[in-house]
Motif scaffolding. Structure first.
Motif, PDB file in Angstrom:
ATOM      1  N   LEU A  94      42.215 -44.165 138.440  1.00 32.67           N
ATOM      2  CA  LEU A  94      41.484 -43.130 139.176  1.00 32.67           C
ATOM      3  C   LEU A  94      42.076 -41.751 138.943  1.00 32.67           C
ATOM      4  O   LEU A  94      41.344 -40.764 138.794  1.00 32.67           O
ATOM      5  CB  LEU A  94      41.462 -43.461 140.672  1.00 32.67           C
ATOM      6  CG  LEU A  94      40.585 -44.650 141.073  1.00 32.67           C
ATOM      7  CD1 LEU A  94      40.686 -44.909 142.565  1.00 32.67           C
ATOM      8  CD2 LEU A  94      39.144 -44.397 140.686  1.00 32.67           C
ATOM      9  N   VAL A  95      43.396 -41.676 138.902  1.00 34.66           N
ATOM     10  CA  VAL A  95      44.043 -40.390 138.623  1.00 34.66           C
ATOM     11  C   VAL A  95      43.695 -39.947 137.205  1.00 34.66           C
ATOM     12  O   VAL A  95      43.385 -38.772 136.969  1.00 34.66           O
ATOM     13  CB  VAL A  95      45.574 -40.503 138.831  1.00 34.66           C
ATOM     14  CG1 VAL A  95      46.284 -39.270 138.303  1.00 34.66           C
ATOM     15  CG2 VAL A  95      45.885 -40.708 140.302  1.00 34.66           C
ATOM     16  N   GLY A  96      43.719 -40.878 136.271  1.00 32.42           N
ATOM     17  CA  GLY A  96      43.355 -40.542 134.892  1.00 32.42           C
ATOM     18  C   GLY A  96      41.927 -40.059 134.774  1.00 32.42           C
ATOM     19  O   GLY A  96      41.636 -39.091 134.055  1.00 32.42           O
ATOM     20  N   LEU A  97      41.005 -40.717 135.483  1.00 28.36           N
ATOM     21  CA  LEU A  97      39.609 -40.274 135.470  1.00 28.36           C
ATOM     22  C   LEU A  97      39.444 -38.905 136.113  1.00 28.36           C
ATOM     23  O   LEU A  97      38.640 -38.088 135.658  1.00 28.36           O
ATOM     24  CB  LEU A  97      38.721 -41.297 136.172  1.00 28.36           C
ATOM     25  CG  LEU A  97      38.460 -42.593 135.411  1.00 28.36           C
ATOM     26  CD1 LEU A  97      37.710 -43.586 136.292  1.00 28.36           C
ATOM     27  CD2 LEU A  97      37.695 -42.324 134.137  1.00 28.36           C
ATOM     28  N   ALA A  98      40.199 -38.640 137.172  1.00 26.73           N
ATOM     29  CA  ALA A  98      40.122 -37.325 137.824  1.00 26.73           C
ATOM     30  C   ALA A  98      40.620 -36.226 136.887  1.00 26.73           C
ATOM     31  O   ALA A  98      40.015 -35.147 136.801  1.00 26.73           O
ATOM     32  CB  ALA A  98      40.928 -37.336 139.118  1.00 26.73           C
ATOM     33  N   ILE A  99      41.704 -36.491 136.178  1.00 21.73           N
ATOM     34  CA  ILE A  99      42.237 -35.494 135.235  1.00 21.73           C
ATOM     35  C   ILE A  99      41.243 -35.292 134.089  1.00 21.73           C
ATOM     36  O   ILE A  99      40.984 -34.152 133.676  1.00 21.73           O
ATOM     37  CB  ILE A  99      43.618 -35.933 134.718  1.00 21.73           C
ATOM     38  CG1 ILE A  99      44.633 -35.848 135.855  1.00 21.73           C
ATOM     39  CG2 ILE A  99      44.063 -35.078 133.536  1.00 21.73           C
ATOM     40  CD1 ILE A  99      45.980 -36.452 135.514  1.00 21.73           C
ATOM     41  N   LEU A 100      40.673 -36.362 133.572  1.00 23.72           N
ATOM     42  CA  LEU A 100      39.691 -36.260 132.496  1.00 23.72           C
ATOM     43  C   LEU A 100      38.463 -35.476 132.957  1.00 23.72           C
ATOM     44  O   LEU A 100      37.936 -34.637 132.209  1.00 23.72           O
ATOM     45  CB  LEU A 100      39.292 -37.660 132.033  1.00 23.72           C
ATOM     46  CG  LEU A 100      38.337 -37.735 130.849  1.00 23.72           C
ATOM     47  CD1 LEU A 100      39.002 -37.169 129.601  1.00 23.72           C
ATOM     48  CD2 LEU A 100      37.902 -39.159 130.614  1.00 23.72           C
ATOM     49  N   ALA A 101      37.987 -35.744 134.182  1.00 24.08           N
ATOM     50  CA  ALA A 101      36.838 -35.013 134.718  1.00 24.08           C
ATOM     51  C   ALA A 101      37.163 -33.534 134.864  1.00 24.08           C
ATOM     52  O   ALA A 101      36.324 -32.670 134.570  1.00 24.08           O
ATOM     53  CB  ALA A 101      36.413 -35.596 136.056  1.00 24.08           C
ATOM     54  N   MET A 102      38.385 -33.216 135.299  1.00 26.80           N
ATOM     55  CA  MET A 102      38.762 -31.822 135.467  1.00 26.80           C
ATOM     56  C   MET A 102      38.810 -31.110 134.118  1.00 26.80           C
ATOM     57  O   MET A 102      38.421 -29.939 134.004  1.00 26.80           O
ATOM     58  CB  MET A 102      40.121 -31.701 136.167  1.00 26.80           C
ATOM     59  CG  MET A 102      40.365 -30.327 136.743  1.00 26.80           C
ATOM     60  SD  MET A 102      41.890 -30.201 137.678  1.00 26.80           S
ATOM     61  CE  MET A 102      41.653 -31.414 138.934  1.00 26.80           C
ATOM     62  N   ILE A 103      39.232 -31.815 133.074  1.00 29.96           N
ATOM     63  CA  ILE A 103      39.294 -31.206 131.745  1.00 29.96           C
ATOM     64  C   ILE A 103      37.892 -31.036 131.170  1.00 29.96           C
ATOM     65  O   ILE A 103      37.554 -29.967 130.638  1.00 29.96           O
ATOM     66  CB  ILE A 103      40.174 -32.061 130.803  1.00 29.96           C
ATOM     67  CG1 ILE A 103      41.629 -31.992 131.243  1.00 29.96           C
ATOM     68  CG2 ILE A 103      40.034 -31.613 129.349  1.00 29.96           C
ATOM     69  CD1 ILE A 103      42.542 -32.976 130.543  1.00 29.96           C
ATOM     70  N   LEU A 104      37.066 -32.080 131.267  1.00 40.77           N
ATOM     71  CA  LEU A 104      35.735 -32.024 130.659  1.00 40.77           C
ATOM     72  C   LEU A 104      34.762 -31.132 131.431  1.00 40.77           C
ATOM     73  O   LEU A 104      33.979 -30.399 130.831  1.00 40.77           O
ATOM     74  CB  LEU A 104      35.149 -33.431 130.538  1.00 40.77           C
ATOM     75  CG  LEU A 104      35.852 -34.364 129.550  1.00 40.77           C
ATOM     76  CD1 LEU A 104      35.210 -35.738 129.598  1.00 40.77           C
ATOM     77  CD2 LEU A 104      35.798 -33.806 128.144  1.00 40.77           C
ATOM     78  N   ILE A 105      34.772 -31.202 132.737  1.00 38.45           N
ATOM     79  CA  ILE A 105      33.807 -30.472 133.547  1.00 38.45           C
ATOM     80  C   ILE A 105      34.340 -29.092 133.913  1.00 38.45           C
ATOM     81  O   ILE A 105      33.605 -28.121 133.957  1.00 38.45           O
ATOM     82  CB  ILE A 105      33.438 -31.275 134.806  1.00 38.45           C
ATOM     83  CG1 ILE A 105      32.744 -32.561 134.379  1.00 38.45           C
ATOM     84  CG2 ILE A 105      32.548 -30.476 135.731  1.00 38.45           C
ATOM     85  CD1 ILE A 105      32.509 -33.524 135.484  1.00 38.45           C
ATOM     86  N   GLY A 106      35.587 -29.028 134.190  1.00 38.69           N
ATOM     87  CA  GLY A 106      36.191 -27.751 134.561  1.00 38.69           C
ATOM     88  C   GLY A 106      36.391 -27.676 136.055  1.00 38.69           C
ATOM     89  O   GLY A 106      35.602 -28.233 136.834  1.00 38.69           O
ATOM     90  N   PRO A 107      37.449 -27.017 136.465  1.00 40.82           N
ATOM     91  CA  PRO A 107      37.746 -26.944 137.900  1.00 40.82           C
ATOM     92  C   PRO A 107      36.735 -26.111 138.695  1.00 40.82           C
ATOM     93  O   PRO A 107      36.634 -26.249 139.907  1.00 40.82           O
ATOM     94  CB  PRO A 107      39.131 -26.308 137.948  1.00 40.82           C
ATOM     95  CG  PRO A 107      39.319 -25.646 136.636  1.00 40.82           C
ATOM     96  CD  PRO A 107      38.462 -26.369 135.655  1.00 40.82           C
ATOM     97  N   GLU A 108      35.938 -25.274 138.011  1.00 49.88           N
ATOM     98  CA  GLU A 108      34.958 -24.452 138.745  1.00 49.88           C
ATOM     99  C   GLU A 108      33.752 -25.288 139.170  1.00 49.88           C
ATOM    100  O   GLU A 108      33.228 -25.125 140.273  1.00 49.88           O
ATOM    101  CB  GLU A 108      34.462 -23.280 137.874  1.00 49.88           C
ATOM    102  CG  GLU A 108      35.555 -22.370 137.349  1.00 49.88           C
ATOM    103  CD  GLU A 108      36.127 -22.892 136.021  1.00 49.88           C
ATOM    104  OE1 GLU A 108      35.392 -23.563 135.280  1.00 49.88           O
ATOM    105  OE2 GLU A 108      37.307 -22.642 135.787  1.00 49.88           O
ATOM    106  N   ARG A 109      33.299 -26.180 138.284  1.00 52.93           N
ATOM    107  CA  ARG A 109      32.090 -26.951 138.571  1.00 52.93           C
ATOM    108  C   ARG A 109      32.381 -28.315 139.197  1.00 52.93           C
ATOM    109  O   ARG A 109      31.472 -28.984 139.670  1.00 52.93           O
ATOM    110  CB  ARG A 109      31.291 -27.163 137.290  1.00 52.93           C
ATOM    111  CG  ARG A 109      30.746 -25.869 136.722  1.00 52.93           C
ATOM    112  CD  ARG A 109      29.825 -26.107 135.571  1.00 52.93           C
ATOM    113  NE  ARG A 109      30.495 -26.898 134.530  1.00 52.93           N
ATOM    114  CZ  ARG A 109      29.920 -27.302 133.425  1.00 52.93           C
ATOM    115  NH1 ARG A 109      28.668 -27.000 133.197  1.00 52.93           N
ATOM    116  NH2 ARG A 109      30.581 -28.005 132.526  1.00 52.93           N
TER     117      ARG A 109
END
Length: 102
Positions: A10-25
């Motif tokens: 879950l932590v890995g998926l959260a980091i991947l989502a933050m990289i791919l989507i961006g912290p703004e969106r």
């Protein structure tokens, strides 16, 4: 946890989502995902209620897990076995030979 995901995944998926989507969106995406899950739950509960209404009386305590074929068969078999335990052993028929037939 759920769906066999551990905390590390879950932590890995959260980091991947933050990289791919961006912290703004990412917060907007999380809100949209929560609304989608809420809408799906409401649709499922409405479908269950509609099924109960269409089945009529006797199905007020229907649960979606009761519709699973495996659990349905287990429940029916346990009911039959419980009913057999309630019948007295003396009610079994014993066959006798009619002496006139000999």
């Amino acid at each position: 946890m759920f769906f066999d995901f551990g905390a590390g995944e879950l932590v890995g998926l959260a980091i991947l989502a933050m990289i791919l989507i961006g912290p703004e969106r990412l917060p907007n995406l999380a809100v949209d995902a929560a609304k989608f899950v809420k809408r799906i739950r409401e649709m499922a509960s409405k479908a269950t209620e509609e099924l109960k209404d269409n089945l009529g009386p006797g199905f007020e305590d229907l649960k979606p897990t009761d519709l699973n074929p495996k659990s349905f068969i287990k429940k029916q078999l346990s009911n039959v076995l419980d009913d057999d335990d309630l019948t007295p052993a003396t009610s079994k028929r014993t066959s006798t030979i009619d002496p006139d037939l000999l």
